[in-house]
Design a protein around this motif. Structure first.
Motif, PDB file in Angstrom:
ATOM      1  N   THR A 141       3.286  -7.378  -6.592  1.00  0.00           N
ATOM      2  CA  THR A 141       2.598  -6.990  -7.830  1.00  0.00           C
ATOM      3  C   THR A 141       1.118  -7.341  -7.770  1.00  0.00           C
ATOM      4  O   THR A 141       0.273  -6.610  -8.300  1.00  0.00           O
ATOM      5  CB  THR A 141       3.253  -7.650  -9.052  1.00  0.00           C
ATOM      6  N   SER A 165       3.447  -1.740  -9.425  1.00  0.00           N
ATOM      7  CA  SER A 165       3.718  -1.934 -10.851  1.00  0.00           C
ATOM      8  C   SER A 165       4.895  -2.877 -11.065  1.00  0.00           C
ATOM      9  O   SER A 165       5.976  -2.667 -10.500  1.00  0.00           O
ATOM     10  CB  SER A 165       4.027  -0.594 -11.516  1.00  0.00           C
ATOM     11  N   GLN A 220       0.818  -1.205   0.000  1.00  0.00           N
ATOM     12  CA  GLN A 220       0.000   0.000   0.000  1.00  0.00           C
ATOM     13  C   GLN A 220       0.851   1.254   0.000  1.00  0.00           C
ATOM     14  O   GLN A 220       0.555   2.238  -0.694  1.00  0.00           O
ATOM     15  CB  GLN A 220      -0.934  -0.008   1.210  1.00  0.00           C
ATOM     16  N   VAL A 258       2.763   1.703  -3.373  1.00  0.00           N
ATOM     17  CA  VAL A 258       1.868   2.231  -4.414  1.00  0.00           C
ATOM     18  C   VAL A 258       1.727   3.746  -4.290  1.00  0.00           C
ATOM     19  O   VAL A 258       1.625   4.455  -5.296  1.00  0.00           O
ATOM     20  CB  VAL A 258       0.498   1.536  -4.331  1.00  0.00           C
ATOM     21  N   ARG A 269      -0.665  -7.051  -5.323  1.00  0.00           N
ATOM     22  CA  ARG A 269      -1.279  -6.040  -4.457  1.00  0.00           C
ATOM     23  C   ARG A 269      -1.135  -4.633  -5.002  1.00  0.00           C
ATOM     24  O   ARG A 269      -1.275  -3.658  -4.266  1.00  0.00           O
ATOM     25  CB  ARG A 269      -0.691  -6.169  -3.044  1.00  0.00           C
ATOM     26  N   GLY A 270      -0.866  -4.526  -6.302  1.00  0.00           N
ATOM     27  CA  GLY A 270      -0.957  -3.239  -6.967  1.00  0.00           C
ATOM     28  C   GLY A 270       0.342  -2.536  -7.280  1.00  0.00           C
ATOM     29  O   GLY A 270       0.327  -1.478  -7.920  1.00  0.00           O
TER      30      GLY A 270
END
Length: 223
Positions: free
Chosen positions: A175, A180, A134, A137, A177-178
């Motif tokens: 990746t 890139s 989190q 990101v 979990r968001g």
């Protein structure tokens, strides 16, 4: 050209003053490094354009100012990211956080991340990886290297392969979990980078680890 570089150095020394690097915050250090690089580049460019020392001086001053602002911004961004990581993982005993200049390193302890001879991340670490993802990101201006490490038990070749597979497993979870995929690379070092002695169980336990290294994206190699 030598005259241009001398002017750049004078501007850098004037910008940094008498404070030592140990006395400065990481944000200030970033500003100093940025000012130095900007001053040199500005001096060269200014000298080429102006074809004299005056042009170099103007270029050095402008480069130092721009580079200093950029460096300070990088340092502040990494300071903020570190503070959020420490807050999010304050209750975790599975993840250790340390700062190396502008690089942020998170160590996942091997004995709680994987079973023996396994590259499958244990579900008990999913909450920590979720929190880490989190925050990563939120700061897309960084690159991430996931490193796998082992102790010296077993052959070099086997440990190398195991460390790579474990690094890939953590990379995949990030990746998913968001984070890139373009920002992340995974590498295994096997037993080649111990942080403690392999002659005792406690040292071997410390050496079995995965590290997530977060670095500002400056267009250069992470380290």
């Amino acid at each position: 050209m030598k005259k241009f570089f001398m002017i750049a150095l004078i501007v850098v020394f004037a910008a940094t003053g008498c404070a030592t690097m140990d006395q400065q915050s990481k944000t200030t250090k970033g500003a100093v490094y940025g000012a130095g690089g900007g001053a040199v580049a500005g001096a060269v460019l200014g000298g080429i354009i102006g074809r004299d020392a005056k042009g170099a001086a103007i270029g050095a001053a402008a480069g130092a100012a721009i580079g200093g602002l950029t460096g300070a911004g990088v340092g502040r961004m990494m300071d903020n990211q570190e503070a959020e990581m420490r807050q999010a993982l304050a209750q975790s005993e599975e993840v250790a956080i340390r700062r190396e200049g502008d690089l942020l390193a998170l160590t996942l302890k091997g004995d709680v991340t994987f079973n023996v001879d396994s590259d499958v991340v244990l579900p008990g670490l999913y909450n920590e990886i979720e929190r880490i993802a989190q925050i990563l990101v939120k700061y897309p201006q960084t690159t991430i290297v996931v490193e796998g490490h082992t102790d010296s038990t077993g052959s070099d070749a086997y440990n190398q392969g195991l460390s790579e597979r474990r690094a890939w497993s953590v990379q995949r979870l990030l990746t998913e979990r968001g984070v890139s995929p373009a920002r992340i690379s995974a590498v295994g070092y096997g037993e080649s980078r111990p942080v403690a002695s392999n002659d005792n169980p406690g040292g071997r336990q410390m050496n079995r680890r995965v590290e997530i290294r977060v670095n500002p994206n400056t267009g250069q190699q992470p380290y």
